[in-house]
Design a protein around this motif. Structure first.
Motif, PDB file in Angstrom:
ATOM      1  N   GLU A   1       0.831  -1.199   0.000  1.00  0.00           N
ATOM      2  CA  GLU A   1       0.000   0.000   0.000  1.00  0.00           C
ATOM      3  C   GLU A   1       0.870   1.255   0.000  1.00  0.00           C
ATOM      4  OE1 GLU A   1      -2.152   3.448   1.484  1.00  0.00           O
ATOM      5  OE2 GLU A   1      -0.549   2.416   2.560  1.00  0.00           O
ATOM      6  N   LYS A   2       1.959   1.245   0.755  1.00  0.00           N
ATOM      7  CA  LYS A   2       2.865   2.406   0.789  1.00  0.00           C
ATOM      8  C   LYS A   2       3.483   2.643  -0.588  1.00  0.00           C
ATOM      9  CE  LYS A   2       5.847   3.012   4.104  1.00  0.00           C
ATOM     10  NZ  LYS A   2       6.825   2.835   5.186  1.00  0.00           N
ATOM     11  N   GLN A   3       3.892   1.575  -1.248  1.00  0.00           N
ATOM     12  CA  GLN A   3       4.477   1.703  -2.582  1.00  0.00           C
ATOM     13  C   GLN A   3       3.442   2.234  -3.573  1.00  0.00           C
ATOM     14  OE1 GLN A   3       5.808  -2.306  -3.296  1.00  0.00           O
ATOM     15  NE2 GLN A   3       7.918  -1.819  -2.734  1.00  0.00           N
ATOM     16  N   ALA A   4       2.244   1.690  -3.514  1.00  0.00           N
ATOM     17  CA  ALA A   4       1.189   2.123  -4.429  1.00  0.00           C
ATOM     18  C   ALA A   4       0.818   3.580  -4.177  1.00  0.00           C
ATOM     19  CB  ALA A   4      -0.040   1.224  -4.284  1.00  0.00           C
ATOM     20  N   ARG A   5       0.745   3.977  -2.921  1.00  0.00           N
ATOM     21  CA  ARG A   5       0.406   5.365  -2.592  1.00  0.00           C
ATOM     22  C   ARG A   5       1.500   6.320  -3.080  1.00  0.00           C
ATOM     23  NH1 ARG A   5      -3.536   7.269  -0.372  1.00  0.00           N
ATOM     24  NH2 ARG A   5      -4.201   5.309   0.541  1.00  0.00           N
ATOM     25  N   ALA A   6       2.763   5.946  -2.905  1.00  0.00           N
ATOM     26  CA  ALA A   6       3.867   6.784  -3.388  1.00  0.00           C
ATOM     27  C   ALA A   6       3.809   6.919  -4.905  1.00  0.00           C
ATOM     28  CB  ALA A   6       5.206   6.198  -2.953  1.00  0.00           C
ATOM     29  N   PHE A   7       3.506   5.818  -5.594  1.00  0.00           N
ATOM     30  CA  PHE A   7       3.365   5.853  -7.048  1.00  0.00           C
ATOM     31  C   PHE A   7       2.224   6.783  -7.453  1.00  0.00           C
ATOM     32  CE2 PHE A   7       1.169   4.184 -10.807  1.00  0.00           C
ATOM     33  CZ  PHE A   7       2.169   4.328 -11.754  1.00  0.00           C
ATOM     34  N   LEU A   8       1.080   6.640  -6.791  1.00  0.00           N
ATOM     35  CA  LEU A   8      -0.074   7.486  -7.078  1.00  0.00           C
ATOM     36  C   LEU A   8       0.276   8.961  -6.894  1.00  0.00           C
ATOM     37  CD1 LEU A   8      -3.114   8.105  -7.511  1.00  0.00           C
ATOM     38  CD2 LEU A   8      -3.417   7.652  -5.065  1.00  0.00           C
ATOM     39  N   GLU A   9       0.884   9.295  -5.779  1.00  0.00           N
ATOM     40  CA  GLU A   9       1.234  10.689  -5.501  1.00  0.00           C
ATOM     41  C   GLU A   9       2.232  11.237  -6.520  1.00  0.00           C
ATOM     42  OE1 GLU A   9       2.476  10.540  -1.413  1.00  0.00           O
ATOM     43  OE2 GLU A   9       0.410  10.258  -0.701  1.00  0.00           O
ATOM     44  N   ARG A  10       3.208  10.420  -6.892  1.00  0.00           N
ATOM     45  CA  ARG A  10       4.214  10.851  -7.867  1.00  0.00           C
ATOM     46  C   ARG A  10       3.579  11.087  -9.237  1.00  0.00           C
ATOM     47  NH1 ARG A  10       7.315   6.841  -7.270  1.00  0.00           N
ATOM     48  NH2 ARG A  10       6.684   5.636  -9.070  1.00  0.00           N
ATOM     49  N   ARG A  11       2.758  10.146  -9.684  1.00  0.00           N
ATOM     50  CA  ARG A  11       2.124  10.288 -11.003  1.00  0.00           C
ATOM     51  C   ARG A  11       1.146  11.440 -11.036  1.00  0.00           C
ATOM     52  NH1 ARG A  11       2.351   6.277 -14.911  1.00  0.00           N
ATOM     53  NH2 ARG A  11       1.219   7.882 -16.068  1.00  0.00           N
ATOM     54  N   LEU A  12       0.407  11.645  -9.967  1.00  0.00           N
ATOM     55  CA  LEU A  12      -0.533  12.755  -9.914  1.00  0.00           C
ATOM     56  C   LEU A  12       0.208  14.088  -9.932  1.00  0.00           C
ATOM     57  CD1 LEU A  12      -3.500  13.475  -9.840  1.00  0.00           C
ATOM     58  CD2 LEU A  12      -3.427  13.281  -7.342  1.00  0.00           C
ATOM     59  N   ALA A  13       1.320  14.165  -9.210  1.00  0.00           N
ATOM     60  CA  ALA A  13       2.130  15.378  -9.216  1.00  0.00           C
ATOM     61  C   ALA A  13       2.692  15.641 -10.616  1.00  0.00           C
ATOM     62  CB  ALA A  13       3.263  15.274  -8.203  1.00  0.00           C
ATOM     63  N   GLU A  14       3.144  14.603 -11.307  1.00  0.00           N
ATOM     64  CA  GLU A  14       3.649  14.751 -12.673  1.00  0.00           C
ATOM     65  C   GLU A  14       2.542  15.238 -13.600  1.00  0.00           C
ATOM     66  OE1 GLU A  14       5.147  10.873 -13.625  1.00  0.00           O
ATOM     67  OE2 GLU A  14       6.920  11.106 -12.355  1.00  0.00           O
ATOM     68  N   TYR A  15       1.374  14.657 -13.472  1.00  0.00           N
ATOM     69  CA  TYR A  15       0.238  15.057 -14.299  1.00  0.00           C
ATOM     70  C   TYR A  15      -0.111  16.524 -14.064  1.00  0.00           C
ATOM     71  CZ  TYR A  15      -4.597  15.705 -15.710  1.00  0.00           C
ATOM     72  OH  TYR A  15      -5.744  16.205 -16.248  1.00  0.00           O
ATOM     73  N   ARG A  16      -0.201  16.891 -12.811  1.00  0.00           N
ATOM     74  CA  ARG A  16      -0.565  18.269 -12.481  1.00  0.00           C
ATOM     75  C   ARG A  16       0.487  19.267 -12.955  1.00  0.00           C
ATOM     76  NH1 ARG A  16      -2.950  16.867  -6.486  1.00  0.00           N
ATOM     77  NH2 ARG A  16      -5.016  16.220  -7.208  1.00  0.00           N
ATOM     78  N   ALA A  17       1.751  18.883 -12.879  1.00  0.00           N
ATOM     79  CA  ALA A  17       2.827  19.770 -13.322  1.00  0.00           C
ATOM     80  C   ALA A  17       2.841  19.919 -14.840  1.00  0.00           C
ATOM     81  CB  ALA A  17       4.175  19.249 -12.840  1.00  0.00           C
ATOM     82  N   ALA A  18       2.414  18.911 -15.563  1.00  0.00           N
ATOM     83  CA  ALA A  18       2.479  18.914 -17.023  1.00  0.00           C
ATOM     84  C   ALA A  18       1.260  19.557 -17.674  1.00  0.00           C
ATOM     85  CB  ALA A  18       2.626  17.492 -17.539  1.00  0.00           C
ATOM     86  N   ARG A  19       0.135  19.583 -17.010  1.00  0.00           N
ATOM     87  CA  ARG A  19      -1.064  20.124 -17.652  1.00  0.00           C
ATOM     88  C   ARG A  19      -1.000  21.651 -17.680  1.00  0.00           C
ATOM     89  NH1 ARG A  19      -5.677  18.953 -13.146  1.00  0.00           N
ATOM     90  NH2 ARG A  19      -5.053  20.657 -11.804  1.00  0.00           N
ATOM     91  N   PRO A  20      -1.485  22.230 -18.743  1.00  0.00           N
ATOM     92  CA  PRO A  20      -1.454  23.689 -18.825  1.00  0.00           C
ATOM     93  C   PRO A  20      -2.434  24.309 -17.831  1.00  0.00           C
ATOM     94  CG  PRO A  20      -2.515  22.735 -20.754  1.00  0.00           C
ATOM     95  CD  PRO A  20      -2.039  21.594 -19.899  1.00  0.00           C
ATOM     96  N   THR A  21      -2.048  25.453 -17.338  1.00  0.00           N
ATOM     97  CA  THR A  21      -2.936  26.173 -16.412  1.00  0.00           C
ATOM     98  C   THR A  21      -3.934  26.964 -17.236  1.00  0.00           C
ATOM     99  OG1 THR A  21      -0.823  27.210 -15.908  1.00  0.00           O
ATOM    100  CG2 THR A  21      -2.215  26.781 -14.087  1.00  0.00           C
ATOM    101  N   PRO A  22      -5.198  26.901 -16.857  1.00  0.00           N
ATOM    102  CA  PRO A  22      -6.192  27.651 -17.620  1.00  0.00           C
ATOM    103  C   PRO A  22      -5.949  29.159 -17.457  1.00  0.00           C
ATOM    104  CG  PRO A  22      -7.195  26.548 -15.717  1.00  0.00           C
ATOM    105  CD  PRO A  22      -5.749  26.169 -15.763  1.00  0.00           C
ATOM    106  N   PRO A  23      -6.206  29.902 -18.511  1.00  0.00           N
ATOM    107  CA  PRO A  23      -5.998  31.359 -18.434  1.00  0.00           C
ATOM    108  C   PRO A  23      -6.964  31.996 -17.437  1.00  0.00           C
ATOM    109  CG  PRO A  23      -6.983  30.736 -20.537  1.00  0.00           C
ATOM    110  CD  PRO A  23      -6.717  29.472 -19.771  1.00  0.00           C
ATOM    111  N   ARG A  24      -6.469  32.998 -16.758  1.00  0.00           N
ATOM    112  CA  ARG A  24      -7.317  33.729 -15.811  1.00  0.00           C
ATOM    113  C   ARG A  24      -7.938  34.913 -16.548  1.00  0.00           C
ATOM    114  NH1 ARG A  24      -4.439  33.704  -9.963  1.00  0.00           N
ATOM    115  NH2 ARG A  24      -4.433  31.462  -9.765  1.00  0.00           N
ATOM    116  N   GLY A  25      -9.137  35.161 -16.234  1.00  0.00           N
ATOM    117  CA  GLY A  25      -9.662  36.270 -16.955  1.00  0.00           C
ATOM    118  C   GLY A  25     -10.959  36.682 -16.534  1.00  0.00           C
TER     119      GLY A  25
END
Length: 81
Positions: free
Chosen positions: A57-81
């Motif tokens: 479970e610890k390994q799976a949770r670390a994987f989940l957190e790492r992949r989610l962080a990568e996804y969030r860092a790679a997606r473009p931020t929507p323009p503010r307006g």
């Protein structure tokens, strides 16, 4: 398996995994399993199952957190307006 066996194995696994984290010894559970095996093969098997569940479970949770962080860092931020 009896409720007592599962409860004891679970509690011991919680304590041992916490000790492993504190000591930085990822194989400590094998030493505890050897101590248990001298008296109770049933408890040893239940304990090892509980430890494996927690470590996996610890390994799976670390994987989940790492992949989610990568996804969030790679997606473009929507323009503010």
């Amino acid at each position: 398996m009896s409720d007592t066996l599962v409860r004891l194995a679970s509690q011991l696994a919680d304590d041992v995994v916490a000790a492993m984290d504190e000591m930085g010894d990822e194989r400590f559970f094998t030493e505890v399993a050897q101590v248990i095996s001298a008296s109770s093969q049933s408890l040893e098997e239940a304990f090892l199952t509980e430890v494996r569940i927690r470590l996996t479970e610890k390994q799976a949770r670390a994987f989940l957190e790492r992949r989610l962080a990568e996804y969030r860092a790679a997606r473009p931020t929507p323009p503010r307006g």
